[in-house]
Motif scaffolding. Structure first.
Motif, PDB file in Angstrom:
ATOM      1  N   ASP A  54       0.840  -1.211   0.000  1.00 23.06           N
ATOM      2  CA  ASP A  54       0.000   0.000   0.000  1.00 23.06           C
ATOM      3  C   ASP A  54       0.869   1.253   0.000  1.00 23.06           C
ATOM      4  OD1 ASP A  54      -2.804  -1.070   2.123  1.00 23.06           O
ATOM      5  OD2 ASP A  54      -2.425  -1.296  -0.023  1.00 23.06           O
ATOM      6  N   GLN A  58       1.039   4.288  -2.783  1.00 24.57           N
ATOM      7  CA  GLN A  58       0.823   5.708  -2.461  1.00 24.57           C
ATOM      8  C   GLN A  58       2.036   6.534  -2.883  1.00 24.57           C
ATOM      9  OE1 GLN A  58      -0.198   5.734   1.764  1.00 24.57           O
ATOM     10  NE2 GLN A  58      -1.680   4.106   1.362  1.00 24.57           N
ATOM     11  N   PHE A  80     -13.359   5.222  -7.747  1.00 24.82           N
ATOM     12  CA  PHE A  80     -13.972   4.844  -6.468  1.00 24.82           C
ATOM     13  C   PHE A  80     -13.892   6.001  -5.487  1.00 24.82           C
ATOM     14  CE2 PHE A  80     -15.450   1.151  -4.004  1.00 24.82           C
ATOM     15  CZ  PHE A  80     -15.361   1.638  -2.720  1.00 24.82           C
ATOM     16  N   ILE A  81     -12.690   6.563  -5.358  1.00 25.38           N
ATOM     17  CA  ILE A  81     -12.499   7.678  -4.424  1.00 25.38           C
ATOM     18  C   ILE A  81     -13.302   8.887  -4.880  1.00 25.38           C
ATOM     19  CG2 ILE A  81     -10.767   9.306  -3.537  1.00 25.38           C
ATOM     20  CD1 ILE A  81      -8.970   7.022  -3.026  1.00 25.38           C
ATOM     21  N   LEU A  84     -16.630   8.573  -3.499  1.00 32.50           N
ATOM     22  CA  LEU A  84     -16.653   8.854  -2.059  1.00 32.50           C
ATOM     23  C   LEU A  84     -16.632  10.353  -1.808  1.00 32.50           C
ATOM     24  CD1 LEU A  84     -14.300   6.207  -0.394  1.00 32.50           C
ATOM     25  CD2 LEU A  84     -16.635   5.988  -1.182  1.00 32.50           C
ATOM     26  N   ILE A 138     -12.014  14.855   5.523  1.00 27.85           N
ATOM     27  CA  ILE A 138     -11.173  13.653   5.571  1.00 27.85           C
ATOM     28  C   ILE A 138     -10.274  13.605   4.336  1.00 27.85           C
ATOM     29  CG2 ILE A 138     -11.222  11.127   5.321  1.00 27.85           C
ATOM     30  CD1 ILE A 138     -13.655  11.090   7.192  1.00 27.85           C
ATOM     31  N   ARG A 141      -7.508  16.275   4.243  1.00 24.49           N
ATOM     32  CA  ARG A 141      -6.395  15.979   5.157  1.00 24.49           C
ATOM     33  C   ARG A 141      -5.489  14.913   4.578  1.00 24.49           C
ATOM     34  NH1 ARG A 141      -6.449  16.998  11.376  1.00 24.49           N
ATOM     35  NH2 ARG A 141      -4.202  16.838  11.588  1.00 24.49           N
ATOM     36  N   VAL A 144      -5.035  12.367  -1.450  1.00 24.38           N
ATOM     37  CA  VAL A 144      -5.658  12.280  -2.772  1.00 24.38           C
ATOM     38  C   VAL A 144      -6.702  13.367  -2.965  1.00 24.38           C
ATOM     39  CG1 VAL A 144      -7.054  10.828  -4.284  1.00 24.38           C
ATOM     40  CG2 VAL A 144      -5.202   9.823  -2.986  1.00 24.38           C
TER      41      VAL A 144
ATOM     42  N   GLY B  45     -14.208   2.772   2.656  1.00 22.34           N
ATOM     43  CA  GLY B  45     -13.050   3.103   1.828  1.00 22.34           C
ATOM     44  C   GLY B  45     -12.584   1.941   0.976  1.00 22.34           C
ATOM     45  N   ALA B  49      -9.220   3.188  -0.849  1.00 21.64           N
ATOM     46  CA  ALA B  49      -8.690   4.135   0.133  1.00 21.64           C
ATOM     47  C   ALA B  49      -7.304   3.695   0.582  1.00 21.64           C
ATOM     48  CB  ALA B  49      -9.626   4.268   1.333  1.00 21.64           C
ATOM     49  N   HIS B  50      -7.128   2.425   0.920  1.00 23.77           N
ATOM     50  CA  HIS B  50      -5.809   2.059   1.448  1.00 23.77           C
ATOM     51  C   HIS B  50      -4.744   1.964   0.349  1.00 23.77           C
ATOM     52  CE1 HIS B  50      -5.934  -2.325   0.627  1.00 23.77           C
ATOM     53  NE2 HIS B  50      -7.107  -2.376   1.180  1.00 23.77           N
ATOM     54  N   LEU B  52      -4.529   4.368  -2.047  1.00 28.70           N
ATOM     55  CA  LEU B  52      -4.172   5.734  -2.456  1.00 28.70           C
ATOM     56  C   LEU B  52      -4.151   6.778  -1.341  1.00 28.70           C
ATOM     57  CD1 LEU B  52      -6.073   6.128  -5.879  1.00 28.70           C
ATOM     58  CD2 LEU B  52      -3.640   5.822  -5.519  1.00 28.70           C
ATOM     59  N   ASP B  53      -4.837   6.521  -0.238  1.00 32.64           N
ATOM     60  CA  ASP B  53      -4.971   7.579   0.782  1.00 32.64           C
ATOM     61  C   ASP B  53      -5.017   6.954   2.164  1.00 32.64           C
ATOM     62  OD1 ASP B  53      -5.787   9.664   2.492  1.00 32.64           O
ATOM     63  OD2 ASP B  53      -7.109  10.543   0.989  1.00 32.64           O
ATOM     64  N   GLU B  54      -3.853   6.885   2.819  1.00 29.81           N
ATOM     65  CA  GLU B  54      -3.725   6.194   4.097  1.00 29.81           C
ATOM     66  C   GLU B  54      -4.595   6.823   5.177  1.00 29.81           C
ATOM     67  OE1 GLU B  54      -2.422   3.361   4.668  1.00 29.81           O
ATOM     68  OE2 GLU B  54      -2.816   3.478   6.825  1.00 29.81           O
ATOM     69  N   PHE B  55      -4.670   8.136   5.202  1.00 31.12           N
ATOM     70  CA  PHE B  55      -5.457   8.803   6.240  1.00 31.12           C
ATOM     71  C   PHE B  55      -6.944   8.480   6.068  1.00 31.12           C
ATOM     72  CE2 PHE B  55      -6.238  11.643   9.646  1.00 31.12           C
ATOM     73  CZ  PHE B  55      -7.403  12.338   9.349  1.00 31.12           C
ATOM     74  N   ALA B  56      -7.430   8.583   4.838  1.00 31.40           N
ATOM     75  CA  ALA B  56      -8.840   8.280   4.579  1.00 31.40           C
ATOM     76  C   ALA B  56      -9.159   6.820   4.923  1.00 31.40           C
ATOM     77  CB  ALA B  56      -9.195   8.558   3.117  1.00 31.40           C
ATOM     78  N   ALA B  59      -9.606   7.102   8.634  1.00 33.41           N
ATOM     79  CA  ALA B  59     -10.615   8.058   9.114  1.00 33.41           C
ATOM     80  C   ALA B  59     -12.043   7.691   8.702  1.00 33.41           C
ATOM     81  CB  ALA B  59     -10.281   9.466   8.622  1.00 33.41           C
ATOM     82  N   LEU B  60     -12.192   7.123   7.490  1.00 34.69           N
ATOM     83  CA  LEU B  60     -13.546   6.780   7.031  1.00 34.69           C
ATOM     84  C   LEU B  60     -14.198   5.730   7.938  1.00 34.69           C
ATOM     85  CD1 LEU B  60     -12.928   6.751   3.163  1.00 34.69           C
ATOM     86  CD2 LEU B  60     -14.424   8.342   4.350  1.00 34.69           C
ATOM     87  N   GLN B 103      -5.740  13.355  15.487  1.00 33.23           N
ATOM     88  CA  GLN B 103      -5.981  13.903  14.142  1.00 33.23           C
ATOM     89  C   GLN B 103      -7.364  13.506  13.642  1.00 33.23           C
ATOM     90  OE1 GLN B 103      -2.742  12.141  11.968  1.00 33.23           O
ATOM     91  NE2 GLN B 103      -1.458  13.954  12.138  1.00 33.23           N
TER      92      GLN B 103
END
Lengths: 144, 286
Positions: A54, A58, A80-81, A84, A138, A141, A144, B45, B49-50, B52-56, B59-60, B103
Motif C-alpha cells: 500500500d 501511495q 472509487f475515491i 466517495l 477527511i 487531510r 488524494v 473506503g 482508500a488504502h 491511495l490515501d492512508e489517512f482516509a 478516518a472513514l 488527528q
C-alpha cells in the motif's frame, strides 16, 4: 495473486533492501496485490507486506511512477475515491460507468448490466451521506 | 429479550449485494436480534482508500465506529468482509496511535471510543445466536456444503482471533448445529480475486475457477460464503467460468440465506431469486 505478478513479492522486498526503490515503485506488482493478508498471516518474521505494498502504491502515485500497464487499476481506485468525495458512498452504477469510460473498456460486462438491474442489484438513486463536510475534510487531510 | 447491535451494511449490501442484506434483515428478528443501522454511515473506503490515501483509509471507518459509540452501542456487525477488515484495521490503528487518534477526532468532530467489538457475520451468529439457531431449525438439508471464507474473514491472524486462518471452522460449526454436512477443501481460504472482477477479470476467472474446482473435487453441492465480493465472483462470474469446461453449476449461498432457509423462512424473503447461478439452486431450495 503472485501468479499475475512479473516481480514476485519477495523480490520487491529485496529491491527495497538493495536501495532500488524506483524499480519497486514503477512495478506492476504493487498494484496487483489484493491485500489478501495471506503473506502477513504466514510470515514468521511478521513482515507486514500488504502495508508495504500500500505504501509503495501511495508513493508511486506521489512520485508519478505508476507503470503504464496498470493505469486501469489506478483509474478504478480514482473513480472509487471520486464517488466517495461526491457522496461519501460508492455508487456502484456511476462507479462502473465512470470506470468503463476512463479505461475505455466500454463493452466488457455490458450484458450483465441489464440482468443485474432487473435483479435489483443496481440502484440508480442510492443514498448520500448527510454530513458531507466531514467527508470532504477527511479527503482534504489525506493526500488524494 | 432482544439484543441490540450496531449494523454496518456498507455500500455493497445497499446495491449489488442487496440479497445478502435481505437475508440478514430477515433472520435477525427471528433470532431475537435488533439491528440498529449506524446513522449516516459512510463507505469504509474498501481497497481504493488504502491503495491511495492512508489517512482516509483510517478516518472513514473511524467515523462510522465513533457514530456507533455515540448511539451507545458497543458491538458492530459488519457482514461485508472488506468493511469488517477496514473497521478492524482502523480500530487497531486509532487505539494504538494517540497522534492519529487526535488527528481523526479533530477531523470527524467526534470522540473515538476506546472499546468497540467489530464482528463478522459467522462470528456474530456463532457467538450471539448459535443456540437460538440450533433450536429454531425447521428444515432438513441433505447436501454437502463447502464453507468458503475467502481472505478477510479470518486474516490477518494478528487482528482476528475468533477463528483459525488456515482451517477456519466457524461456518462448519454453524452448519453442524443445523444438521448440515460439510466438506473440507483446500480452497476454503484462497483469494477469489476480489475487486479485480472489474480491474482485470481474467485474474478472477483463474482464481475463482480454482475455487470452484476445489469444491467440485470434494463433491460439494452448495458453496456458502459471507462476503459480497466473493459471492459475486463465485455466483455472477460462474457461468463464464464453466462455459468452456461444461461443468455443472454449483449454487452459491450467503450464510444468512442458508440460516434463513433452515429456520423455516420463505425462500422468497431471502433474496435467492437475485442470484445468477440458479439452476441447481431452484431444485434444492425453492
Amino acid at each position: 495473486m503472485s501468479f499475475a505478478m512479473e516481480i514476485k513479492p519477495h523480490q520487491i522486498i529485496r529491491l527495497l533492501q538493495l536501495g532500488q526503490t524506483e524499480k519497486a515503485l514503477s512495478s506492476k506488482t504493487i498494484w496487483y496485490c489484493a491485500g489478501c493478508q495471506t503473506c502477513y498471516s504466514r510470515c514468521p518474521q511478521k513482515v507486514d507486506l500488504p502495508k508495504i505494498m500500500d505504501a509503495l502504491c501511495q508513493e508511486a502515485d506521489e512520485q508519478n511512477l505508476i507503470h503504464k500497464d496498470v493505469r486501469q487499476i489506478e483509474q478504478f481506485h480514482r473513480s472509487f475515491i471520486g464517488s466517495l468525495k461526491r457522496s461519501g458512498l460508492s455508487n456502484e452504477v456511476l462507479l462502473v460507468a465512470e470506470y468503463k469510460l476512463r479505461s475505455r473498456k466500454f463493452f466488457s460486462d455490458v450484458a450483465l448490466a441489464p440482468v443485474m438491474f432487473c435483479k435489483g442489484k443496481l440502484k440508480l438513486l442510492p443514498r448520500r451521506v448527510k454530513n458531507m463536510n466531514v467527508i470532504r475534510k477527511i479527503f482534504k487531510r489525506g493526500k488524494v | 429479550m432482544s439484543i441490540d447491535i450496531a449494523y454496518f451494511p456498507g455500500c455493497s449490501l445497499h446495491s449489488t449485494a442487496s440479497d445478502f442484506a435481505k437475508s440478514i434483515e430477515a433472520i435477525m428478528p427471528a433470532l431475537g436480534i435488533n439491528l440498529k443501522e449506524i446513522e449516516d454511515w459512510n463507505c469504509c473506503g474498501a481497497s481504493s482508500a488504502h491503495k491511495l490515501d492512508e489517512f482516509a483509509a483510517k478516518a472513514l471507518p473511524a467515523r462510522t465506529i465513533a457514530i456507533a459509540a455515540n448511539m451507545k452501542l458497543d458491538k458492530i456487525l459488519a457482514p461485508c468482509a472488506a468493511c469488517y477488515s477496514g473497521l478492524l484495521h482502523a480500530h487497531h490503528a486509532v487505539t494504538h496511535d494517540p497522534k492519529l487518534k487526535k488527528q481523526i477526532e479533530e477531523t470527524i468532530g467526534l470522540t473515538y471510543p476506546s472499546k468497540m467489538q467489530i464482528m463478522s457475520l459467522p462470528e456474530f451468529l456463532l457467538s450471539v445466536a448459535g443456540e437460538k439457531i440450533k433450536s429454531s431449525v425447521k428444515r432438513k438439508l441433505d447436501v454437502n456444503v463447502a464453507c468458503y471464507y475467502g481472505c478477510l474473514l479470518t486474516r490477518p491472524r494478528e487482528l482476528i482471533t475468533y477463528d483459525d486462518s488456515e482451517c477456519p471452522q466457524s461456518m462448519e460449526r454453524l452448519c453442524q448445529m443445523m444438521g448440515i454436512n460439510t466438506v473440507e477443501w483446500w480452497a476454503k481460504t484462497e483469494c477469489c480475486g476480489a475487486g479485480f472482477s472489474l480491474m482485470d477479470t481474467d485474474v478472477v476467472y483463474k482464481l475463482t475457477g480454482d475455487i470452484l474446482g476445489s469444491a467440485r473435487l470434494e463433491k460439494a453441492q452448495v458453496i456458502i460464503t459471507s462476503c459480497p465480493l466473493c459471492h459475486s465472483n463465485l455466483d455472477m462470474r460462474q457461468a463464464k467460468i464453466i462455459s468452456k469446461s461444461k461443468e455443472e453449476e454449483i449454487p452459491v449461498l450467503y450464510l444468512s440465506e442458508l440460516v434463513g432457509y433452515m429456520i423455516g423462512l420463505d425462500p422468497k424473503d431471502l433474496g435467492l431469486s437475485q442470484h445468477f447461478a440458479t439452476k441447481k439452486l431452484k431444485q434444492i431450495f425453492i
